[in-house]
Scaffold this motif. Sequence first.
Motif, PDB file in Angstrom:
ATOM      1  N   LEU A   1       1.205  11.316   0.802  1.00  0.00           N
ATOM      2  CA  LEU A   1       0.533  11.820  -0.397  1.00  0.00           C
ATOM      3  C   LEU A   1       1.464  11.662  -1.597  1.00  0.00           C
ATOM      4  O   LEU A   1       2.190  12.577  -1.981  1.00  0.00           O
ATOM      5  N   ASP A   2       1.424  10.474  -2.185  1.00  0.00           N
ATOM      6  CA  ASP A   2       2.186  10.241  -3.401  1.00  0.00           C
ATOM      7  C   ASP A   2       1.238  10.358  -4.596  1.00  0.00           C
ATOM      8  O   ASP A   2       0.039  10.599  -4.449  1.00  0.00           O
ATOM      9  N   GLU A   3       1.760  10.189  -5.790  1.00  0.00           N
ATOM     10  CA  GLU A   3       0.943  10.370  -6.994  1.00  0.00           C
ATOM     11  C   GLU A   3      -0.242   9.410  -7.021  1.00  0.00           C
ATOM     12  O   GLU A   3      -1.342   9.776  -7.434  1.00  0.00           O
ATOM     13  N   ARG A   4      -0.030   8.194  -6.572  1.00  0.00           N
ATOM     14  CA  ARG A   4      -1.116   7.207  -6.606  1.00  0.00           C
ATOM     15  C   ARG A   4      -2.234   7.591  -5.648  1.00  0.00           C
ATOM     16  O   ARG A   4      -3.422   7.511  -5.992  1.00  0.00           O
ATOM     17  N   THR A   5      -1.866   8.019  -4.445  1.00  0.00           N
ATOM     18  CA  THR A   5      -2.873   8.406  -3.456  1.00  0.00           C
ATOM     19  C   THR A   5      -3.654   9.631  -3.925  1.00  0.00           C
ATOM     20  O   THR A   5      -4.886   9.695  -3.803  1.00  0.00           O
ATOM     21  N   VAL A   6      -2.932  10.612  -4.463  1.00  0.00           N
ATOM     22  CA  VAL A   6      -3.601  11.822  -4.944  1.00  0.00           C
ATOM     23  C   VAL A   6      -4.520  11.501  -6.116  1.00  0.00           C
ATOM     24  O   VAL A   6      -5.637  12.026  -6.217  1.00  0.00           O
ATOM     25  N   ALA A   7      -4.107  10.615  -7.006  1.00  0.00           N
ATOM     26  CA  ALA A   7      -4.949  10.236  -8.143  1.00  0.00           C
ATOM     27  C   ALA A   7      -6.226   9.560  -7.662  1.00  0.00           C
ATOM     28  O   ALA A   7      -7.317   9.804  -8.199  1.00  0.00           O
ATOM     29  N   ARG A   8      -6.102   8.723  -6.635  1.00  0.00           N
ATOM     30  CA  ARG A   8      -7.282   8.062  -6.077  1.00  0.00           C
ATOM     31  C   ARG A   8      -8.235   9.092  -5.458  1.00  0.00           C
ATOM     32  O   ARG A   8      -9.452   9.019  -5.625  1.00  0.00           O
ATOM     33  N   TYR A   9      -7.664  10.070  -4.754  1.00  0.00           N
ATOM     34  CA  TYR A   9      -8.480  11.138  -4.165  1.00  0.00           C
ATOM     35  C   TYR A   9      -9.213  11.919  -5.254  1.00  0.00           C
ATOM     36  O   TYR A   9     -10.408  12.215  -5.135  1.00  0.00           O
ATOM     37  N   ARG A  10      -8.514  12.250  -6.329  1.00  0.00           N
ATOM     38  CA  ARG A  10      -9.137  13.026  -7.400  1.00  0.00           C
ATOM     39  C   ARG A  10     -10.284  12.272  -8.039  1.00  0.00           C
ATOM     40  O   ARG A  10     -11.316  12.855  -8.380  1.00  0.00           O
ATOM     41  N   ARG A  11     -10.130  10.952  -8.187  1.00  0.00           N
ATOM     42  CA  ARG A  11     -11.225  10.163  -8.760  1.00  0.00           C
ATOM     43  C   ARG A  11     -12.438  10.177  -7.840  1.00  0.00           C
ATOM     44  O   ARG A  11     -13.586  10.294  -8.300  1.00  0.00           O
ATOM     45  N   ARG A  12     -12.203  10.078  -6.547  1.00  0.00           N
ATOM     46  CA  ARG A  12     -13.322  10.117  -5.601  1.00  0.00           C
ATOM     47  C   ARG A  12     -13.998  11.475  -5.612  1.00  0.00           C
ATOM     48  O   ARG A  12     -15.228  11.573  -5.550  1.00  0.00           O
ATOM     49  N   LEU A  13     -13.217  12.549  -5.677  1.00  0.00           N
ATOM     50  CA  LEU A  13     -13.791  13.883  -5.734  1.00  0.00           C
ATOM     51  C   LEU A  13     -14.594  14.061  -7.020  1.00  0.00           C
ATOM     52  O   LEU A  13     -15.683  14.659  -7.006  1.00  0.00           O
ATOM     53  N   GLN A  14     -14.090  13.543  -8.130  1.00  0.00           N
ATOM     54  CA  GLN A  14     -14.827  13.630  -9.392  1.00  0.00           C
ATOM     55  C   GLN A  14     -16.168  12.906  -9.299  1.00  0.00           C
ATOM     56  O   GLN A  14     -17.188  13.403  -9.810  1.00  0.00           O
ATOM     57  N   ARG A  15     -16.180  11.741  -8.627  1.00  0.00           N
ATOM     58  CA  ARG A  15     -17.444  11.012  -8.469  1.00  0.00           C
ATOM     59  C   ARG A  15     -18.412  11.800  -7.600  1.00  0.00           C
ATOM     60  O   ARG A  15     -19.625  11.841  -7.873  1.00  0.00           O
TER      61      ARG A  15
END
Length: 208
Positions: A153-167
């Motif tokens: 869980l690095d910044e890039r992975t977490v950012a990708r997760y947040r975008r998916r959750l937002q969608r």
Amino acid sequence: ARTDQLKVRLYREEIAPALDIIVDVSPSMAVTPAKRAALEDLVEAAATWTVRAGGIPRRVAGGGLPFERWSEIDWSGADLFTPRAPLRSRAMRMLVSDFLHPEDPGPRIRKLSAGASHLYVLQLLDPWEADPGADGATTLIDCERATRLDIVLDERTVARYRRRLQRLTASVERAARSVAGTFAVVRADAPAPMFREQLLPQGVVEPA
């Protein structure tokens, strides 16, 4: 808010309003003690406020039947939304789920709205689900499929997760708005901050 009392926002044409509360009882809804407690607090508060308004609440397990006690719940529900018991016509309905599953929520939300006087849709998330940290090497367990994933869980992975959750959240909100329903995102917390700092600003409850 000056009265220190809250109530579910009811519609004036309802003489003796009924509220059917459809509860997602899949394993992810009880993945942490805080999330399970928040779910129970939300449902019981909605039921209590409905009674105070002269209405009749009913708790219904998604994929199951009406229930009175939480000890009756089987936390392995597969059908998240569709109860086996008929919902009351012209009743208000409230759906509480995290929506963390691969199916498009739109068709089921629209189906739940049919025959209802109003639909509330609450997306309940554990704080970690809503905003995970970059915690490095982590093992994730899917509580619904019993699968394991080792991930960094690095910044890039977490950012990708947040975008998916937002969608995902946006898709749930669109579905609720398409049937003129009320949508709110709720982070699991103690009752007072959940109700006053989250549900009140989002228009789900109002001062008594």
